[in-house]
Structure formats: structure tokens, C-alpha cells
Scaffold this motif. Structure first.
Motif, short mmCIF file in Angstrom:
data_model
loop_
_atom_site.label_atom_id
_atom_site.label_comp_id
_atom_site.label_asym_id
_atom_site.label_seq_id
_atom_site.Cartn_x
_atom_site.Cartn_y
_atom_site.Cartn_z
N ARG A 3 0.83 -1.20 0.00
CA ARG A 3 0.00 0.00 0.00
C ARG A 3 0.86 1.25 0.00
O ARG A 3 0.55 2.24 -0.66
CB ARG A 3 -0.92 0.00 1.21
CG ARG A 3 -1.97 -1.11 1.18
CD ARG A 3 -2.84 -1.05 2.41
NE ARG A 3 -3.73 -2.19 2.47
CZ ARG A 3 -4.58 -2.40 3.45
NH1 ARG A 3 -4.66 -1.56 4.47
NH2 ARG A 3 -5.37 -3.46 3.45
N LEU A 28 -6.79 5.02 -8.33
CA LEU A 28 -6.15 3.91 -7.65
C LEU A 28 -7.01 2.67 -7.89
O LEU A 28 -8.24 2.74 -7.87
CB LEU A 28 -6.04 4.19 -6.14
CG LEU A 28 -5.04 3.34 -5.34
CD1 LEU A 28 -3.62 3.55 -5.85
CD2 LEU A 28 -5.10 3.70 -3.87
N CYS A 29 -6.38 1.53 -8.13
CA CYS A 29 -7.15 0.32 -8.41
C CYS A 29 -6.33 -0.91 -8.05
O CYS A 29 -5.11 -0.86 -7.96
CB CYS A 29 -7.53 0.25 -9.89
SG CYS A 29 -6.12 0.08 -11.01
N ALA A 52 -3.17 -0.83 -6.23
CA ALA A 52 -3.26 -1.13 -4.81
C ALA A 52 -3.32 -2.65 -4.66
O ALA A 52 -3.52 -3.38 -5.64
CB ALA A 52 -4.50 -0.48 -4.20
N ASP A 55 -9.20 -3.98 -3.31
CA ASP A 55 -10.24 -2.96 -3.44
C ASP A 55 -10.31 -2.10 -2.18
O ASP A 55 -10.44 -0.88 -2.25
CB ASP A 55 -11.61 -3.63 -3.65
CG ASP A 55 -11.80 -4.14 -5.06
OD1 ASP A 55 -11.24 -3.55 -6.00
OD2 ASP A 55 -12.52 -5.14 -5.22
N ALA A 58 -7.66 0.54 -1.99
CA ALA A 58 -7.96 1.65 -2.89
C ALA A 58 -9.04 2.55 -2.30
O ALA A 58 -8.93 3.78 -2.32
CB ALA A 58 -8.39 1.11 -4.25
N GLN A 61 -7.78 4.79 0.46
CA GLN A 61 -7.01 5.93 -0.01
C GLN A 61 -7.92 7.03 -0.53
O GLN A 61 -7.63 8.22 -0.35
CB GLN A 61 -6.03 5.48 -1.10
CG GLN A 61 -4.96 4.50 -0.64
CD GLN A 61 -4.03 5.09 0.40
OE1 GLN A 61 -3.99 6.30 0.60
NE2 GLN A 61 -3.28 4.23 1.08
N CYS A 67 -6.19 10.07 -3.04
CA CYS A 67 -6.44 10.09 -4.47
C CYS A 67 -7.91 10.41 -4.71
O CYS A 67 -8.72 10.35 -3.78
CB CYS A 67 -6.05 8.76 -5.14
SG CYS A 67 -7.08 7.37 -4.68
N ALA A 70 -11.24 5.67 -7.56
CA ALA A 70 -10.84 4.27 -7.48
C ALA A 70 -11.71 3.47 -8.43
O ALA A 70 -12.89 3.77 -8.61
CB ALA A 70 -10.99 3.72 -6.05
#
Length: 257
Positions: A3, A28-29, A52, A55, A58, A61, A67, A70
Motif C-alpha cells: 500500500r 487507484l485500483c 493497490a 479494493d 484503494a 485511499q 487520491c 478508485a
């Protein structure tokens, strides 16, 4: 650790592409959603992305503001909607990737022990799980694992006979290969697979269209999720990129609270 690495990579991408503005946001994914993220970034180059390890990572985050967006699977979306404390919101449902089979050897019954197979992706990934079931229906020779670009080059250079794996719904390289390579076919999943073992409940039956060809297969379904306090301009940019990449239908490109 994964992470932390993913977050550092994302921050570097943000710095390089200047994603501090309203329309420059980051995605992010998890690894399996990378085909969708790459397709979105190709349509809107202001959208960098990083992977990431899940799930949930992500979503956390996005929740923390690290971010803006996602891409999560259906399973990840279920976890989000079940958690009352999560503030991220859906932009719309998406098709993250679809399993495809390109063969210059014809249908499965024509494959032999000399058939050279390439599986796009990593061992034990979503594509590999489906590919191994396909291979159980045919004799085959060597199996290699490559990324999509190398696999398509091997197919074009006659160093491979079959390429299969997960791809974004509108990935152009498969369409170009079907036009350029004589005898190349887009195959349905084998009919002898009466019961397909799917990696998880995020996958569903799907009709994959590549150029003027179509095949019955399976796709990884999910959603584009956004930070709750994001400006409309950034949301519109991401939604438009998802539509152009073929991930999200026009009617789905609305914010669902």
C-alpha cells in the motif's frame, strides 16, 4: 508495504502530471482493474493511476483524500455500500475487463501438443484461472505468461498460436490483430465447460465485441468511485474517459449518491 509503495507511486505520478488542478485527478485500483485504468488514462492523459493490493486499500485511499478516484470490483463496491462510515460515492458501474481468446489455430479441437499458448497476466490471476479451464479442453504445448503488448507482438510475429487473458472492453490491439493476421479467430468459451469456475462474484457472463467479431465470455464488473468532496470538473473528466474507453455506458455516467 504494497500500500505504501502504491501510494508513493501515485504521488509521483501526480507530481509528474500536475494533478492538483480540478481536472487532473488520480485513479487507484487493484491489479485486476489495471486494464480499465490504462484505458481511461489513454483517453484522458491527465489521469495517472497506480495499483493497490486490494479494493479495500484503494477505497481507503480515496476515503483519506490521497487520491480522487478508485476502480473497484463488484465485491469491492458491495463492501463500500455495506460500510456506513465510507464517504466515497459511485460515479457509475463499469466493465473493468473481459476475458478473450485469440487463436490462429482455429477452434479447440484443432489445437495440438505443438500449439503455442500465451496467457496475458500473472499466474493465478483472474485471466489465468479462466485460461487454465480453457486449456483443460484441448491438448497444448508450451504455455508462457506475458503482458499484452509482448503477447500481441508474438502473435503477429508467428511466435505464438493462441493468446488469451483479460483486456479492457475497447482494447484496440486485439481489433488490429484480427484485421491484420490471416486466419486469426476470436473464440467463445468452450462449450464443454458446462460449469465455469469464476475467480469471484464480480465476474459475469458477457458478450465481447472486437471490431466486427463477437464472443461469449466473462467480464470483471465493477464501479468507478470518487472522493465525496471532488469538484464537478474532475468527475466529468473521469466519467468522459470511462465512456470513451468503453467501460461505462452513456446513461451510467451520472453521480449516484
Amino acid at each position: 508495504m504494497k500500500r505504501i509503495v502504491a501510494l508513493l507511486l501515485l504521488l509521483c505520478l501526480c507530481a509528474l502530471s500536475g494533478c492538483g488542478g480540478e481536472t487532473r485527478a488520480a485513479i487507484l485500483c487493484m491489479k485486476e482493474a489495471e486494464p480499465a485504468a490504462r484505458a481511461m488514462c489513454a483517453e484522458a492523459r491527465a489521469l495517472p493511476f497506480a495499483a493497490a493490493d486490494s479494493d479495500m486499500a484503494a477505497l481507503q485511499q480515496v476515503e483519506s483524500g490521497a487520491c480522487e478516484f478508485a476502480l473497484v470490483t463488484r465485491e469491492g463496491l458491495s463492501a463500500l455500500e455495506a460500510g456506513k462510515d465510507f464517504s466515497p460515492q459511485r460515479v457509475g458501474e463499469v466493465t473493468l475487463s473481459a476475458f478473450y481468446i485469440l487463436s490462429r489455430e482455429g477452434a479447440y479441437e484443432k489445437w495440438t501438443k505443438n500449439t503455442r499458448v500465451i496467457i496475458v497476466g500473472e499466474r493465478d490471476g483472474y485471466g489465468d484461472i479462466l485460461a487454465q479451464q480453457v486449456l483443460s479442453c484441448a491438448l497444448y504445448g508450451t504455455v508462457r505468461y506475458m503482458d499484452l503488448g509482448d503477447a500481441m507482438e508474438a502473435l503477429s510475429g508467428k511466435r505464438a498460436d493462441v493468446v488469451m487473458g483479460m483486456r479492457a472492453p475497447k482494447e484496440a490491439r486485439a481489433a488490429r490483430a484480427l484485421k491484420r493476421i490471416k486466419g486469426l479467430e476470436l473464440l467463445d468459451m468452450p462449450e464443454s465447460l458446462l460449469s465455469v469456475r469464476l475467480p469471484d462474484a464480480s465476474m459475469a457472463e458477457y458478450t465481447l465485441s472486437v471490431g466486427d467479431r463477437a464472443a461469449s465470455t466473462y467480464a470483471l464488473m465493477g464501479a468507478l468511485v470518487r472522493r465525496a468532496d471532488l469538484e464537478d470538473g474532475a468527475v466529468d473528466t473521469a466519467a468522459d474517459a470511462a465512456r470513451k474507453a468503453g467501460l461505462m455506458a452513456d446513461h451510467a455516467a451520472v453521480v449516484l449518491n
